[in-house]
Structure formats: C-alpha cells, structure tokens
Enzyme design. Sequence first.
Site, PDB file in Angstrom:
ATOM      1  N   HIS A 198       0.817  -1.217   0.000  1.00 57.19           N
ATOM      2  CA  HIS A 198       0.000   0.000   0.000  1.00 57.19           C
ATOM      3  C   HIS A 198       0.845   1.258   0.000  1.00 57.19           C
ATOM      4  O   HIS A 198       0.435   2.279  -0.526  1.00 57.19           O
ATOM      5  CB  HIS A 198      -0.991  -0.030   1.150  1.00 57.19           C
ATOM      6  CG  HIS A 198      -2.205  -0.813   0.782  1.00 57.19           C
ATOM      7  ND1 HIS A 198      -2.687  -1.846   1.530  1.00 57.19           N
ATOM      8  CD2 HIS A 198      -2.983  -0.750  -0.305  1.00 57.19           C
ATOM      9  CE1 HIS A 198      -3.728  -2.369   0.918  1.00 57.19           C
ATOM     10  NE2 HIS A 198      -3.933  -1.717  -0.199  1.00 57.19           N
ATOM     11  N   GLU A 438      -7.490 -12.916 -25.345  1.00 57.94           N
ATOM     12  CA  GLU A 438      -6.213 -13.094 -24.645  1.00 57.94           C
ATOM     13  C   GLU A 438      -5.820 -14.563 -24.536  1.00 57.94           C
ATOM     14  O   GLU A 438      -4.875 -14.920 -23.860  1.00 57.94           O
ATOM     15  CB  GLU A 438      -6.224 -12.397 -23.277  1.00 57.94           C
ATOM     16  CG  GLU A 438      -7.468 -12.592 -22.456  1.00 57.94           C
ATOM     17  CD  GLU A 438      -7.504 -11.739 -21.199  1.00 57.94           C
ATOM     18  OE1 GLU A 438      -6.527 -11.048 -20.874  1.00 57.94           O
ATOM     19  OE2 GLU A 438      -8.540 -11.779 -20.516  1.00 57.94           O
ATOM     20  N   ASP A 462      -1.694 -11.437 -21.570  1.00 63.24           N
ATOM     21  CA  ASP A 462      -1.995 -12.870 -21.473  1.00 63.24           C
ATOM     22  C   ASP A 462      -1.838 -13.557 -22.810  1.00 63.24           C
ATOM     23  O   ASP A 462      -1.387 -14.698 -22.867  1.00 63.24           O
ATOM     24  CB  ASP A 462      -3.425 -13.058 -20.950  1.00 63.24           C
ATOM     25  CG  ASP A 462      -3.459 -12.939 -19.443  1.00 63.24           C
ATOM     26  OD1 ASP A 462      -2.605 -13.560 -18.791  1.00 63.24           O
ATOM     27  OD2 ASP A 462      -4.311 -12.207 -18.917  1.00 63.24           O
ATOM     28  N   CYS A 509      -5.498  -3.547 -25.267  1.00 66.40           N
ATOM     29  CA  CYS A 509      -5.325  -2.946 -23.938  1.00 66.40           C
ATOM     30  C   CYS A 509      -4.185  -3.578 -23.137  1.00 66.40           C
ATOM     31  O   CYS A 509      -4.014  -3.284 -21.961  1.00 66.40           O
ATOM     32  CB  CYS A 509      -6.621  -2.971 -23.144  1.00 66.40           C
ATOM     33  SG  CYS A 509      -7.208  -4.622 -22.814  1.00 66.40           S
TER      34      CYS A 509
HETATM   35  C1  PEP Z   1      -3.931  -8.481 -20.735  1.00 66.43           C
HETATM   36  O1  PEP Z   1      -3.898  -9.681 -20.458  1.00 66.43           O
HETATM   37  O2  PEP Z   1      -3.279  -7.959 -21.667  1.00 66.43           O
HETATM   38  C2  PEP Z   1      -4.761  -7.565 -19.943  1.00 66.43           C
HETATM   39  C3  PEP Z   1      -4.932  -6.311 -20.289  1.00 66.43           C
HETATM   40  O3  PEP Z   1      -5.286  -8.072 -18.806  1.00 66.43           O
HETATM   41  P1  PEP Z   1      -4.467  -8.231 -17.434  1.00 66.43           P
HETATM   42  O4  PEP Z   1      -3.114  -7.640 -17.613  1.00 66.43           O
HETATM   43  O5  PEP Z   1      -5.290  -7.558 -16.403  1.00 66.43           O
HETATM   44  O6  PEP Z   1      -4.446  -9.725 -17.283  1.00 66.43           O
HETATM   45 MG    MG Z   2      -5.326 -10.481 -19.116  1.00 70.60          MG
END
Ligand code: PEP
Ligand code: MG
Length: 588
Positions: A198, A438, A462, A509
Amino acid sequence: MKSFKQIFKEADNKIVGIAAAPGIVIAKVYLFTKEKLVINDSPIENTEEAKQNFREALNKSKKELDKIFQIAKEKMEATRAAIFEAQLMILDDPILIGNIESRIEKEKKQPEYIVFDEISRYQQMMILSHEPYMNDRANDIEDIKNRIIRNLQKKRWQSKIISDTIVVSDSLTPADTILLSRCNVKGFVTDHGGLTSHAAIVSRSLNIPAVVGTHNSTKKIKDGDQIIVDGFHGYVIINPTEEQIIFFTGKLDRLMELQQSLSELKDQPAQTSDGKEITLLANVDVTGEIDLVITNGAKGIGLFRTEQILEEMGEFPSEEDQTRIYSNLASRMYPSPVTIRAFDIGGDKFKFLNFTEPNPFLGLRGIRLLLENEKVFMTQIRSVLSASKNKNVLFMLPMVSTVAEIKKAMQLIEHCKHQLREEKVQFDKHMRIGVMVEVPSAAVLAFELASEVDFLSIGTNDLIQYLMAVDRGNDLVSGLYQEFHPAVIRTLSHIIKDAARADKLISICGEMAGDTLAIPLLVGLGMKVLSIAPTTIPYAKRIIRSISFSKAKSLADECLVCKTEAEIIERLEKFFADNSITRTRNII
Ligand code: PEP
Ligand code: MG
C-alpha cells in the site's frame, strides 16, 4: 552524453530497488526509524484491569486510525482510503478481541504480550501463504499490532518529520505514508515492500516518487544524507558525486521539457501525418487515477480492472458499493466511454476460494470463475448496468475461450436486465458488451466471437503468455516472453482482420499498446484504438503524430513476413532512426 551504465558501473553509492512510483527527486534524507518495541511478558494478577487497559488502547488506536482515514479521504479516492477503513474493521473484529481477552484471562500475562502473540499468529499465516499480496497485507496488520501495543505502553505516536525531505525507512505502513505526505515529503525509499504494497499504491496516488524493496537502504543511508530517487528505474544514489548530480539534473531538465512539450499536445488529436486518427484510451487500475486520465487527454477508459477493487478492499464490495464506484467513474468521464471489465480473478490475481490449483493460469480464471459463481457475477452485472444509465458504459469479459461462455454470460446479463426492469432501475438497454482476446483459441475464433458481441479488446499480456506457453511472471523463461515474436504479430493481424470482417470495433489494452516501439507497428497493422496507462498517453501521442500511416503500413507488412523477434525489432528500430523519432525510454 555518458549513459547511466558508464557513470554508475563502478559506483558503490547506488542502490537498486523496485520502481514503485515515477518521478525523479534530489533532496536530503529523513531516516524514519520506528522505535523497536520491547514486549513485556511478565505475569499479572489483576486480569480485569489488564482487559480494561486493552480496551482503552483499542479505543485510542481506533481514534488515531479514524483520523488517518479522514485525511486519506480528503487526499485520495474512496477505494484507496478504504485501506484504513479495513484496518478499522480489524480493530472491531469480535473474534480477535474475544481471543485476546480470553487469553489475558487464562494465561494471566501482560496484555501487550497477548496482543503481540495473537496478531503475530495471524500474520504468520498470511506470510506462509507465500503470496506477495498476502505478504503486503501482513505488513498492514503489523501497523495495527504496533499501534495497540504502543497505546498499551502509553507511548507517543510519531507523525511529524522535517518537511521537504525524502523519507527512508525499513517499511512504511499506509498510515505512515499518508501522515508523512502532509509534511511535503519529496520521495519514499523503503527496504521492504513490493509493487502491490500500500505504501507503493499510496505514493503513486499522491504522485510522490518512490523506490521500494531496496533491502538495505536504512543500513547504507544516514539521516541528513543527500540522495537521488529515480522512481522511473528504481535507482537510489547516496551522496551523489558532481558528475552524478549533473547526470540526474540533466534527466530532470529533459523530463520537465518533455512534460512541457507533451502537455502542449494535450488538446491535439492523436493523428498520423497523413491524417489517420487513432483513439487513445486509458487503462485504469484504481479509481484514484481518474485525474491522471483526464489531465493526460484520454478519450475514455478502455480497461477498468475491477479486480483491483478486491485487491484494495480485500473482499467483495456489495452491490451498492460497486454501483457507487462504477457510477462515479462513468459520471466523471461522461460523455467519454468507460469500459468496465468483469472481475478477472484467478491466475496470479485476487484469490477468494479456498483451494489451490496445480496450474492457476490454466485454471478457474476470469469468465470461467464468474460462470461458476453466478451470484458474484450477477451482483457485478447488476451494478454495471445500474451505472450505465447515461449510456457511456461498456462491459467486457476476461479470459474468454469459447463461444459458449459468451452465450452463457449473455443469458445472465439478460436475466439481470429483466430483474432491474422489474425493480424499475434505469439502465442502458443497449449497453455494449465486449470480450477480451487473450487466449489463443479466442484469437483463432476472433470472427465468431466478434459476431456474438459489440467489440473485441486484445489483452496482449496474457495472449503472449498463452501463445508462447511462457508464464508472464517467471524470470527463468522471460526471454521467451516475446512481444515482437512473429507468431504474436501475425496473430494480432489475424484478430484485427477478423474484427473488421465482422464489422466490430477492436482495441488493444495489453502493455504492448503503451510500448512506444510497438506503436508504429500496431497502427500499421490497422489498430485504431489503443488503451494504455494514463501517463503514457502523451508519449504515445507524440509517436503517432510523428509517423505516417502509409509508412507504418509498409513497416507492418515487412514485419509480418519476418521469421524471428530479432528481425522485427531491428526493423522497428530502423523505422525510428529513418524517421528521426526519439523514444521516451532513451530520453529519461
Ligand atoms: C492483458 O492480459 O493484456 C490484460 C490487459 O489483462 P491483465 O493484464 O489484467 O491480465
Ligand atoms: Mg489479461
């Protein structure tokens, strides 16, 4: 200009830790040492008086924490301030209090010893779980334990320090971080703690540069020393030489210049030189980042990782709490879109089920876990729908690998809509639903998945791990975690084409979208929406505005026929050099 390596290779005045909060600062040190508690375990006669003392200490601790909670609420978003609310709840835990009181009665020992022993047992259990998250929470509990003991010993509470200094400490509790920040602390350095501690979260939220997990800073650094904290790279330099100061002041100047020139871009479109507009959205881990999202000129939120709420609260928030959090986010961003991702629990993230899986990353994670726990999932769906009434909320499903999962989730969403209609709760009837791509099976079936939903978003973090069969957190195989592996690039190209064929929106993303080296390639592959960390938006915009789409397209075509990651990286670096574009990584 000499590089960091050249100046610091032989230097014995540097410490390397974890870059926990970005920024560079040069200032004097305040060594924040907490008095070592000496625990008295002598026998007692009057157990009633001891229990009374314990209750008084408990009340005083509650008052102190309540004060910190109030300050935290002023300084931070509610979800972050909730850390302290959670601590206050521990002080009200009837089982813990009951155990301590009955042990005082039975064992007839000083209450401070019983408090120490009882709470330490809890902590031990957390530490033995070997999970970084639980280890960090054990540290939070340490704060509560020490607070009660200090109050039992009637000692004073240190909350003031010399202002405008960098605080160096063994570890910092969330409460320390908040209170010290009131003395205009310039930076934080700690021996212990990881990225999820934290202290790290709070520093990021308060925008104070921090380096944590340095192991031995408190041994090497003395009170009053001058140090440099580089929260971008995780470096601490003790009593820097003239040359080192010049090096870092240079960095600071470039950082300021860059921030200045980037802030001028804030209202400019993210458009290539030949007119292709790219939408830059922000990834948000905690609602406290919204100010950053807005000030950095994001066009909306492309990923809100709701499981972070669980990480911060340590439990599932109620439907009301979730509705409040999502509605707040949606109204602060209105009319820009907010993409809320369903809890991505499992893998290395928040655990709430009492079982261990042999392969958590291949186990009950994301949508799989939600479909097995319909109550949890439906509570979240209802909250997201309730927050959608102004029509700027999108809902996204993580870890999808089959069409059947989408159909099942859609049924639950329809069921929740039906319930809310009956309850006369307003929501967006056409709230857009999307899936994360993913998992390799989702990538191969991108057209079929896209046909079931309104949009796709590629999670490269992922996708790379599953495509390359390499644990994203395992150092031993990190060399195989190749963002630019030809298989990754060709898969991205396939998904983008499938989404276009299904006439559905697509975004990316994963972290790759924010890697400036990857941006020309992604744009060239036809990606029109990038969702990245808020603070990287200006850097991404700078790159986009300095490339042409037609050149980026040729670059992508070249990369699509490469055989190795090295060949692709070589082409990307050449593209930057040929077009005279400097990468941020090389500037700061
Ligand atoms: C990803 O897997 O690219 C993603 C955006 O999800 P996270 O990093 O939260 O697993
Ligand atoms: Mg992911």
